[in-house]
Design an enzyme around this catalytic site. Structure first.
Site, PDB file in Angstrom:
ATOM      1  N   TYR A 141       1.018  -1.422  -0.079  1.00 48.79           N
ATOM      2  CA  TYR A 141      -0.116   0.091   0.319  1.00 48.79           C
ATOM      3  C   TYR A 141       0.702   1.427  -0.096  1.00 48.79           C
ATOM      4  O   TYR A 141       0.433   2.264  -0.288  1.00 48.79           O
ATOM      5  CB  TYR A 141      -1.080   0.089   1.332  1.00 48.79           C
ATOM      6  CG  TYR A 141      -2.152  -0.945   1.235  1.00 48.79           C
ATOM      7  CD1 TYR A 141      -2.183  -1.711   0.010  1.00 48.79           C
ATOM      8  CD2 TYR A 141      -3.039  -0.997   2.179  1.00 48.79           C
ATOM      9  CE1 TYR A 141      -3.159  -2.863   0.134  1.00 48.79           C
ATOM     10  CE2 TYR A 141      -3.969  -1.861   2.273  1.00 48.79           C
ATOM     11  CZ  TYR A 141      -3.975  -2.748   1.117  1.00 48.79           C
ATOM     12  OH  TYR A 141      -5.151  -3.656   1.071  1.00 48.79           O
ATOM     13  N   LYS A 186       3.146 -15.106   2.923  1.00 46.81           N
ATOM     14  CA  LYS A 186       3.172 -15.809   1.588  1.00 46.81           C
ATOM     15  C   LYS A 186       4.835 -16.226   1.078  1.00 46.81           C
ATOM     16  O   LYS A 186       5.223 -15.795   0.122  1.00 46.81           O
ATOM     17  CB  LYS A 186       2.457 -14.887   0.618  1.00 46.81           C
ATOM     18  CG  LYS A 186       2.220 -15.704  -0.795  1.00 46.81           C
ATOM     19  CD  LYS A 186       1.159 -16.525  -0.846  1.00 46.81           C
ATOM     20  CE  LYS A 186       1.121 -17.287  -2.090  1.00 46.81           C
ATOM     21  NZ  LYS A 186       0.182 -18.546  -1.951  1.00 46.81           N
ATOM     22  N   ASP A 219      -3.230 -18.029   1.996  1.00 49.76           N
ATOM     23  CA  ASP A 219      -4.452 -18.497   1.256  1.00 49.76           C
ATOM     24  C   ASP A 219      -4.932 -19.864   2.159  1.00 49.76           C
ATOM     25  O   ASP A 219      -6.131 -19.977   2.216  1.00 49.76           O
ATOM     26  CB  ASP A 219      -4.039 -19.054  -0.055  1.00 49.76           C
ATOM     27  CG  ASP A 219      -2.322 -19.967  -0.121  1.00 49.76           C
ATOM     28  OD1 ASP A 219      -1.971 -19.472   0.633  1.00 49.76           O
ATOM     29  OD2 ASP A 219      -2.190 -20.308  -1.387  1.00 49.76           O
ATOM     30  N   ASP A 243      -5.379  -6.402   5.916  1.00 43.00           N
ATOM     31  CA  ASP A 243      -6.981  -5.960   5.522  1.00 43.00           C
ATOM     32  C   ASP A 243      -7.914  -6.802   4.776  1.00 43.00           C
ATOM     33  O   ASP A 243      -8.981  -6.607   5.481  1.00 43.00           O
ATOM     34  CB  ASP A 243      -6.476  -4.733   4.391  1.00 43.00           C
ATOM     35  CG  ASP A 243      -7.426  -3.943   3.723  1.00 43.00           C
ATOM     36  OD1 ASP A 243      -8.277  -3.795   4.613  1.00 43.00           O
ATOM     37  OD2 ASP A 243      -7.301  -3.239   2.773  1.00 43.00           O
ATOM     38  N   ASP A 247     -11.534  -8.293   7.053  1.00 40.19           N
ATOM     39  CA  ASP A 247     -12.894  -8.299   6.640  1.00 40.19           C
ATOM     40  C   ASP A 247     -13.510  -9.771   6.329  1.00 40.19           C
ATOM     41  O   ASP A 247     -14.683  -9.626   6.934  1.00 40.19           O
ATOM     42  CB  ASP A 247     -12.950  -7.608   4.908  1.00 40.19           C
ATOM     43  CG  ASP A 247     -13.280  -5.930   5.052  1.00 40.19           C
ATOM     44  OD1 ASP A 247     -12.824  -5.417   6.000  1.00 40.19           O
ATOM     45  OD2 ASP A 247     -13.506  -5.796   4.122  1.00 40.19           O
TER      46      ASP A 247
END
Ligand code: NAD
Length: 361
Positions: A141, A186, A219, A243, A247
């Site tokens: 970001y 990851k 994942d 982020d 959610d």
């Protein structure tokens, strides 16, 4: 105690939910004999409309002079033109960077009465009590961006310092909780993921050997969050993964309108805000769920003002209000029994006022 609290309502439902959060803080101040001074300022689309930057200098200065910042939400269709140079979200990112808010804490504790509001089976939600610690000022970001008509790139970069400081925040929280840390990365594909994993291993081994540590690829984490949510205690992860996973985790609680957050730096004021956005589809209707904003005040009391009893009083008042049916439409199967944002705020305030009478008795 005396404290100055900057209030940045922002856009859409931001103003509606922060109004109720401020009422709750006023009730706490009255019940426990504190003096909270609230100073309001613009951020996001509201600041752009006033002809300023999405984070005006005066707002940033107010935040720096305050003990804590209470934020609503920013953004909305009015300012969402992808061609625009100035966007409301820039205000949020700039504030995080300027105030050095590198750790974002997001607790997820489904309320037993609301398990039916979650799309997840009720038996999987029993005993879920997770706190996600998201790195907030690094990663993709904030990396350099390039864009032409046919190609675009976003740089994802992390330093060991950036990883270490957020991992320490997560480890300290885990020590006060059930002692379990899950680190999400990851590492099989990304260089930043491998640095993340090596650094987490070292910090935990050298500084927090009492913790149990699990690594998950993002994942797999997305799947395990839904298939075995009660197994998690503290989850630490980088900016973008945090982020997205938070959610997803919000669905365990049943609504975006229930989850608070705290963004903390090494020093200076923390910023407290609901995890939801400006909800333009329901803005102005008086039906936004104010619980996430109200629970953010509990985090503000606990983390910035060191007022733990008061924080628990807010959390207890919210739990009792939900138990007795004080619910906005997002929490009701039957819309006839739904309450307004204001009435839900009043239900929490009146419970805190009860505490006040009990304290004086
Ligand atoms: P959103 O969180 O605003 O809304 C998603 C869904 O959840 C909508 O259906 C909305 O009605 C519902 N919802 C959200 N908050 C609610 C509440 N308090 N009570 C009841 N229902 C609620 O996400 P979005 O629609 O993707 O984004 C809308 C705008 O908000 C965009 O401009 C986005 O950039 C911005 N946004 C801001 C923040 C922030 O300020 N931190 C975070 C996320 C999105």
């Amino acid at each position: 105690m005396r404290a100055v609290i900057a209030v940045l309502p922002g856009d859409g439902v931001g103003a509606e939910v922060t109004t109720e959060a401020v009422r709750v803080l006023e009730a706490i101040a009255a019940a426990y004999g504190h003096e909270f001074e609230f100073r309001e300022a613009l951020i996001g689309g509201a600041a752009i409309d006033a002809g300023a930057d999405p984070l005006p200098e005066a707002t940033l200065e107010l935040c720096r002079q305050s003990d804590a910042v209470l934020l609503g939400a920013v953004g909305g269709p009015k300012w969402s033109d992808p061609e625009a140079d100035v966007r409301p979200e820039q205000g949020l990112l700039a504030m995080r960077k300027e105030l050095g808010l590198f750790a974002n804490l997001r607790p997820v504790v489904p309320h037993p009465e609301l398990c039916t509001a979650s799309p997840i089976k009720a038996e999987l939600l029993r005993n879920v009590d997770i706190i996600v610690v998201r790195e907030l000022t690094g990663g993709i970001y904030f990396g350099d961006k390039t864009q032409t008509n046919t190609t675009a790139s976003d740089l994802c970069s992390y330093t060991t310092d950036e990883i270490e400081r957020v991992v320490r925040v997560a480890c300290r929280l885990a020590q006060k909780r059930r002692g379990r840390l899950t680190s999400v990365d990851k590492a099989n594909v990304l260089a930043t993921g491998r640095l993340w994993r090596i650094t987490v291993d070292r910090v935990v081994r050298e500084e927090f050997p009492d913790l149990s540590l699990e690594h998950l690829l993002v994942d797999a984490a997305a799947m395990h969050l839904l298939s075995r949510p009660a197994d998690f205690d503290v989850i630490v992860t980088e900016n973008m993964f945090g982020d997205i996973l938070t959610d997803e985790a919000s669905m365990l609680a049943g609504s975006m309108g229930l989850l608070p957050s705290a963004s903390l730096g090494a020093d200076g004021p923390g910023v407290y805000e609901p995890i939801h956005g400006s909800a333009p589809d329901i803005a102005g209707k008086g039906i936004a769920n104010p619980y996430a904003a109200i629970l953010s005040t509990a985090m503000l009391l606990r983390h910035s003002l060191n007022l733990n009893d008061e924080a628990v009083a807010v959390e207890t008042a919210v739990a009792e209000a939900i138990d007795t049916g004080a619910r906005t439409p997002d929490l009701c199967a039957d819309s006839a029994s739904a309450m307004s944002t204001r009435d839900v705020g009043t239900a929490v305030v009146s419970r805190i006022e009860h505490t006040r009478h009990a304290l004086r008795a």
